[in-house]
Design an enzyme around this catalytic site. Structure first.
Site, mmCIF file in Angstrom:
data_model
loop_
_atom_site.group_PDB
_atom_site.id
_atom_site.type_symbol
_atom_site.label_atom_id
_atom_site.label_comp_id
_atom_site.label_asym_id
_atom_site.label_seq_id
_atom_site.Cartn_x
_atom_site.Cartn_y
_atom_site.Cartn_z
ATOM 1 N N GLU A 79 0.869 -1.192 0.000
ATOM 2 C CA GLU A 79 0.000 0.000 0.000
ATOM 3 C C GLU A 79 0.900 1.234 0.000
ATOM 4 O O GLU A 79 1.956 1.233 0.627
ATOM 5 C CB GLU A 79 -0.908 -0.044 1.253
ATOM 6 C CG GLU A 79 -1.775 1.170 1.497
ATOM 7 C CD GLU A 79 -2.685 1.527 0.329
ATOM 8 O OE1 GLU A 79 -3.581 0.766 -0.011
ATOM 9 O OE2 GLU A 79 -2.460 2.601 -0.273
ATOM 10 N N ASP A 106 4.919 1.160 -4.455
ATOM 11 C CA ASP A 106 4.087 0.821 -5.612
ATOM 12 C C ASP A 106 4.083 -0.702 -5.812
ATOM 13 O O ASP A 106 5.134 -1.312 -6.038
ATOM 14 C CB ASP A 106 4.658 1.529 -6.848
ATOM 15 C CG ASP A 106 3.764 1.360 -8.073
ATOM 16 O OD1 ASP A 106 3.087 0.319 -8.200
ATOM 17 O OD2 ASP A 106 3.757 2.287 -8.904
ATOM 18 N N ASP A 129 -8.523 1.383 -7.265
ATOM 19 C CA ASP A 129 -9.129 2.667 -7.630
ATOM 20 C C ASP A 129 -9.755 2.565 -9.021
ATOM 21 O O ASP A 129 -9.068 2.204 -9.979
ATOM 22 C CB ASP A 129 -8.062 3.765 -7.621
ATOM 23 C CG ASP A 129 -7.494 3.967 -6.230
ATOM 24 O OD1 ASP A 129 -8.221 4.483 -5.362
ATOM 25 O OD2 ASP A 129 -6.334 3.566 -5.995
ATOM 26 N N LYS A 133 -13.185 8.480 -14.734
ATOM 27 C CA LYS A 133 -13.164 9.380 -15.897
ATOM 28 C C LYS A 133 -12.349 8.768 -17.027
ATOM 29 O O LYS A 133 -11.272 8.224 -16.778
ATOM 30 C CB LYS A 133 -12.552 10.725 -15.515
ATOM 31 C CG LYS A 133 -13.434 11.523 -14.580
ATOM 32 C CD LYS A 133 -12.824 12.870 -14.275
ATOM 33 C CE LYS A 133 -13.679 13.584 -13.242
ATOM 34 N NZ LYS A 133 -12.911 14.490 -12.419
ATOM 35 N N ASP A 165 -16.490 -2.625 -7.639
ATOM 36 C CA ASP A 165 -17.902 -2.224 -7.630
ATOM 37 C C ASP A 165 -18.179 -1.317 -8.830
ATOM 38 O O ASP A 165 -19.089 -0.510 -8.805
ATOM 39 C CB ASP A 165 -18.256 -1.512 -6.313
ATOM 40 C CG ASP A 165 -17.489 -0.214 -6.133
ATOM 41 O OD1 ASP A 165 -16.408 -0.058 -6.750
ATOM 42 O OD2 ASP A 165 -17.957 0.658 -5.368
ATOM 43 N N LYS A 196 -13.742 -1.975 3.362
ATOM 44 C CA LYS A 196 -14.240 -0.632 3.665
ATOM 45 C C LYS A 196 -14.723 0.073 2.385
ATOM 46 O O LYS A 196 -15.803 0.652 2.345
ATOM 47 C CB LYS A 196 -13.090 0.165 4.291
ATOM 48 C CG LYS A 196 -13.540 1.445 4.907
ATOM 49 C CD LYS A 196 -12.427 2.013 5.754
ATOM 50 C CE LYS A 196 -12.883 3.343 6.287
ATOM 51 N NZ LYS A 196 -12.623 3.510 7.683
ATOM 52 N N PHE A 197 -13.922 -0.015 1.355
ATOM 53 C CA PHE A 197 -14.275 0.652 0.101
ATOM 54 C C PHE A 197 -15.522 0.011 -0.506
ATOM 55 O O PHE A 197 -16.397 0.691 -1.038
ATOM 56 C CB PHE A 197 -13.097 0.564 -0.880
ATOM 57 C CG PHE A 197 -13.219 1.515 -2.038
ATOM 58 C CD1 PHE A 197 -12.875 2.860 -1.903
ATOM 59 C CD2 PHE A 197 -13.688 1.081 -3.274
ATOM 60 C CE1 PHE A 197 -12.998 3.733 -2.970
ATOM 61 C CE2 PHE A 197 -13.812 1.947 -4.335
ATOM 62 C CZ PHE A 197 -13.470 3.275 -4.184
#
Ligand SMILES: C[S@@+](CC[C@H](N)C(=O)[O-])C[C@H]1O[C@@H](n2cnc3c(N)ncnc32)[C@H](O)[C@@H]1O
Length: 216
Positions: A79, A106, A129, A133, A165, A196-197
């Site tokens: 992380e 990374d 993530d 966009k 998701d 959590k996400f």
């Protein structure tokens, strides 16, 4: 893999005093320094058992829970986000977890440089993530190059478990993994604690999709 565009942007974010303390005091005990050299996991954990690497452990609740539930497996969480690393360090310490270590770097570099080919029993990629966009899609972690890298690092029959998701990202992941000759869709589903996400996405009405592949 061609690097340059990162899958994350390091925002300042708020590091709580206790996360900061954990970063300073617990990193030497439970952290692994990034080095562009293969990791000696036997020396690190003092044993040879299946090893699972998690990419993007976030605040680490799910990571710590999975490690606690699977004492016969060793885990490395990777992380970049300081508060998340601090939070997971605190959990490792509080729960006395001997089978979980963390690398603040990374994950793509870690995979490439520190993990031997054919060595991982599993890779966890829970809610990377989504970069919704279009102009940011190039930041998404799962690209064809990622599928090849992940497959190469897995041991035969090793499992790549991803979840998202974001339906359109799920489709992109499935396309990348299906196209990778070393990966085959796993017949069985895989249970995992919710993250959590994920909980945030579910509250917003998002549909969650798990993708599970095995190395041939
Ligand atoms: C959307 S969050 C999900 C966190 C957690 N897995 C969850 O489900 O709650 C994605 C996480 O991946 C981390 N991340 C993104 N790219 C990464 C990379 N290349 N290496 C390590 N961590 C990364 C981010 O810092 C962030 O904490």
């Amino acid at each position: 893999m061609k690097r340059g565009i990162r899958s994350y942007v390091l925002r300042q974010g708020r590091t709580t005093p206790s996360q900061q303390r954990a970063l300073e005091q617990l990193m030497p005990a439970y952290g692994i320094e990034y080095r562009p050299a293969l990791l000696d996991t036997r020396a690190l954990f003092g044993r040879t058992v299946p090893l699972v690497l998690e990419i993007g452990s976030g605040m680490g609740e799910t990571t710590a829970r999975i490690a606690a539930d699977n004492p016969g497996t060793d885990f490395i969480a990777v992380e970049v986000h300081g508060p998340g690393v601090g939070s997971l360090l605190k959990r490792i310490d509080a729960q006395g977890l001997k089978n979980l270590r963390i690398i603040r770097y990374d994950a793509l570099e870690v995979l490439e440089q520190m993990i031997a080919d054919g060595s991982l029993a599993g890779i966890h990629l829970f809610f990377p993530d989504p970069w919704p966009k279009k102009r940011h899609h190039k930041r998404r972690l799962v690209q064809p190059g990622f599928a090849a890298l992940a497959a190469r690092k897995l041991a035969p029959a090793g499992v790549l478990h991803a979840a998202t998701d974001w339906p359109e990202y799920a489709a992109q992941m499935a396309e990348a993994f299906d196209a990778e000759p070393l990966l085959a869709r796993a017949a069985e589903a895989r249970a995992r604690p919710s993250t959590k996400f994920e909980q945030r996405g579910v509250k917003l009405g998002h549909e969650v999709r798990d993708l599970v592949y095995r190395r041939r």
